[in-house]
Design a protein around this motif. Structure first.
Motif, PDB file in Angstrom:
ATOM      1  N   ASP A  85     -48.169   1.732  -7.439  1.00 39.51           N
ATOM      2  CA  ASP A  85     -47.110   1.715  -6.423  1.00 39.51           C
ATOM      3  C   ASP A  85     -45.774   2.221  -6.958  1.00 39.51           C
ATOM      4  OD1 ASP A  85     -46.834  -0.385  -8.092  1.00 39.51           O
ATOM      5  OD2 ASP A  85     -46.170  -1.806  -6.564  1.00 39.51           O
ATOM      6  N   GLY A  98     -40.915   5.332  -0.652  1.00 32.68           N
ATOM      7  CA  GLY A  98     -42.243   5.543  -1.242  1.00 32.68           C
ATOM      8  C   GLY A  98     -42.286   6.707  -2.205  1.00 32.68           C
ATOM      9  N   ASP A  99     -43.221   7.617  -1.962  1.00 34.51           N
ATOM     10  CA  ASP A  99     -43.393   8.756  -2.859  1.00 34.51           C
ATOM     11  C   ASP A  99     -42.253   9.760  -2.765  1.00 34.51           C
ATOM     12  OD1 ASP A  99     -45.604   7.965  -4.147  1.00 34.51           O
ATOM     13  OD2 ASP A  99     -46.987   9.399  -3.231  1.00 34.51           O
ATOM     14  N   ARG A 120     -38.909  -5.670  -8.170  1.00 31.49           N
ATOM     15  CA  ARG A 120     -40.338  -5.912  -8.296  1.00 31.49           C
ATOM     16  C   ARG A 120     -40.706  -6.593  -9.608  1.00 31.49           C
ATOM     17  NH1 ARG A 120     -42.960  -0.611  -7.733  1.00 31.49           N
ATOM     18  NH2 ARG A 120     -41.695  -0.561  -5.839  1.00 31.49           N
TER      19      ARG A 120
END
Lengths: 284, 316
Positions: A74, A228-229, A243
């Motif tokens: 991720d 995201g990407d 995270r």
């Protein structure tokens, strides 16, 4: 300073220079210490990172942290790095071209509305960036530009700082060069690309370095415009904090991977950055 | 045959000609920027005005007109938005008050030491400036680790070297600004230092020689010559640093996430939270206009100084 009559030769002399040098070394150490701390933590296992007493040099150096963050499904670090490189380079190229095209008539031509338009766009520098963030976000949704490279490139090109800087530089180029070319039948575009731009390389490099670093380190804008990407490296690494909370080994490995390339670029571009600070009229 | 004979030798007046006979040429150069400028700067401001007087909701297709409600909300102290917004304005001001003097004084102290030639001068200059090129996320993650309550660099030094008790820098409400301010100084002070060094290189050596003849010591020379001559630079550095500090965002978001209990939440952080997390886009836009107006006062000062600089370089 008066010269003292030589007494018994002092056993230890501490000239001012040496004192100044030692003081500077201490301050430099303080400045470097956090970076050293980051680097050694990146090579420590999670246990060693919090071991007591502290390991000033990792006892069991490991690449595990780099391995984990480079291969976390991720956290696509390499993709983020590519996004950062691509959008920063594309933005820098577009910004340089547009800034120069705009600065040229302001520096070299007479036309109606010149002063008014110049002061109008210059006034935009007074408006704090936060003011247009949310309307721009809604616009980007309507353009369908969220999570695209466009959103990272085009809106920033409207920036006026480069126009201002290049105009200052173009004004300093002797008019005779341009007139000679014009007598030879060169048109305005030829003069611009063959005479003005080649003579402006130092200013272009300076503006280029500033634009690149600005785009590369941009944080607020990409945080909301891409996900995201499509994230850029600084935002992606920033999200790590959330995270990986307190897994400092991994955090520092990520920070190291992000910091090292710009530090290397800086060492090479240093001359231009320091030059640029005087060139941009910031001096005095 | 006749045609070639009468072919004009002067550039033809045509709207396609790229020379000074065509009055459209300057505008063609300005066109790309003008388009981008209108689409991505002028229009968003106008659109922002419209959004702030309507209730814009991403989940709703209707956007009812609400007038100045979102603005008056900010001055109604019973409203939660008003409380949080002004708290964040106060927080940001605290940060400005703490960080700006440090960023000016430390920059000056570093520059004075590097003013005269010394061994490895270039190296020191690089060391003090290089943190400035790092991204805010690297700076924030790094300094969070340095100030970590348990095993951060500073507490490790306190514990293992000086045998002192550790301090909870990241959670103690009384010193919560310390890590953020120190990280910011470390990050950006080199830029100000470079401005000072550039200004110092412009001071004529003859002032110092004259002072030396009068028997002035190093401190007197600094106090009576360097400092007064650097006054314009100090003003410029102070104003630009105030502006930069009002834009506080990444450091506090990534180091403390605005906590503890919103004590370090900056204005920009709160505006983005109101907009993107609470989906209150209209309210957030109104806030950004109010805050923009506050900042405009400071920006106007900087703008005037830049305008002065332009006229000065024109006169040269």
């Amino acid at each position: 300073m008066t010269v003292q009559a030589p007494k018994a030769a002092p056993r230890f002399k501490m000239p001012k220079e040496t004192l100044r040098f030692v003081l500077l070394c201490i301050q430099a150490l303080i400045f470097i210490a956090p970076l050293y701390w980051m680097l050694i933590t990146a090579f420590k296992t999670d246990g060693d990172a919090i071991a007591q007493p502290v390991q000033w040099f990792p006892k069991n150096p490991t690449l595990e942290n780099f391995d984990i963050i480079l291969n976390t499904p991720d956290a696509n670090i390499l993709r983020w790095a590519w996004n950062s490189v691509f959008t920063s380079v594309a933005y820098t190229a577009a910004h340089l071209l547009v800034a120069c095209l705009t600065a040229y008539p302001f520096a070299r031509m007479q036309f109606k509305g010149k002063e008014q338009w110049f002061w109008f766009i210059l006034a935009s520098m007074m408006v704090p960036g936060i003011v247009i963030l949310i309307p721009s976000y809604i616009m980007m949704i309507q353009f369908n530009w969220i999570d695209s490279y466009h959103v990272m490139i085009w809106p920033g090109v409207a920036n006026v700082f480069g126009v201002f800087m290049m105009r200052q530089f173009f004004s300093s180029i002797p008019l005779e060069l341009e007139e000679a070319a014009r007598l030879d039948g060169a048109n305005s575009l030829i003069i611009f690309f063959r005479i003005i731009l080649p003579l402006s390389v130092p200013a272009l490099v300076t503006l280029g370095v500033f634009s690149f670093l600005g785009a590369w380190n941009n944080y607020l804008w990409p945080q909301f415009m891409v996900h995201g990407d499509m994230l850029t490296l600084p935002v992606g690494i920033g999200n790590f904090t959330m995270r990986y909370g307190i897994e400092y080994g991994k955090l520092m490995a990520g920070a190291t991977l992000t910091a090292i390339p710009v530090l290397i670029v800086y060492v090479f571009a240093q001359k231009y950055i320091e030059q640029g600070m005087t060139l941009t009229g910031l001096k005095e | 045959m006749l045609k070639t004979a009468t072919k004009p030798t002067v550039p033809r007046r045509s709207i396609f000609a790229l020379n000074e006979s065509n009055p459209l040429v300057p505008y063609l150069y300005l066109l790309p920027h003008a388009i981008l400028f209108f689409v991505f700067f002028v229009f968003p401001i106008a659109y922002g005005v419209w959004i702030s007087v309507h209730r814009w909701d991403p989940l709703n297709t209707i956007t009812p007109f609400v007038g100045l409600q979102f603005y008056t909300n900010l001055f109604d102290i019973d409203k939660i938005q008003a409380q949080f917004f002004w708290k964040s304005v106060v927080n940001t001001s605290i940060f400005v008050v703490l960080s700006v003097p440090a960023l000016v004084v430390v920059a000056l102290v570093l520059a004075v030491q590097l003013q005269k030639p010394i061994l490895f001068r270039g190296f020191f200059r690089t060391v003090f400036f290089s943190p400035g090129i790092l991204s805010v996320s690297v700076v924030a993650i790094l300094w969070r680790w340095v100030f970590d309550n348990g095993n951060g660099l500073i507490n490790v030094v306190r514990r293992d070297v000086f045998n002192l008790p550790i301090i909870n820098y990241m959670t103690d409400e009384n010193i919560i600004w310390l890590p953020i301010v120190i990280a910011t100084v470390w990050w950006t002070v080199g830029f100000n230092m470079n401005l000072y060094l550039a200004a110092m290189s412009g001071i004529s050596q003859s002032y110092y020689e004259a002072a030396e003849l009068d028997g002035a010591n190093g401190f007197q020379k600094f106090w009576h010559i360097t400092l007064p001559l650097l006054q314009p630079t100090t003003l410029f550095v102070a104003v630009t640093t105030v502006l930069a500090s009002f834009n506080l965002y990444g450091q506090s978001v990534l180091m403390t996430n605005g906590g503890p209990s919103r004590m370090t939440q900056s204005v920009i952080h709160y505006i983005t939270e109101e907009g993107f997390s609470n989906n209150q886009f209209s309210s957030a836009t109104a806030m950004s206009f109010v805050f923009g107006l506050i900042m405009l006062v400071f920006t106007a000062i900087q703008f005037r100084m830049m305008a002065k600089d332009v006229t000065r370089s024109r006169e040269k």
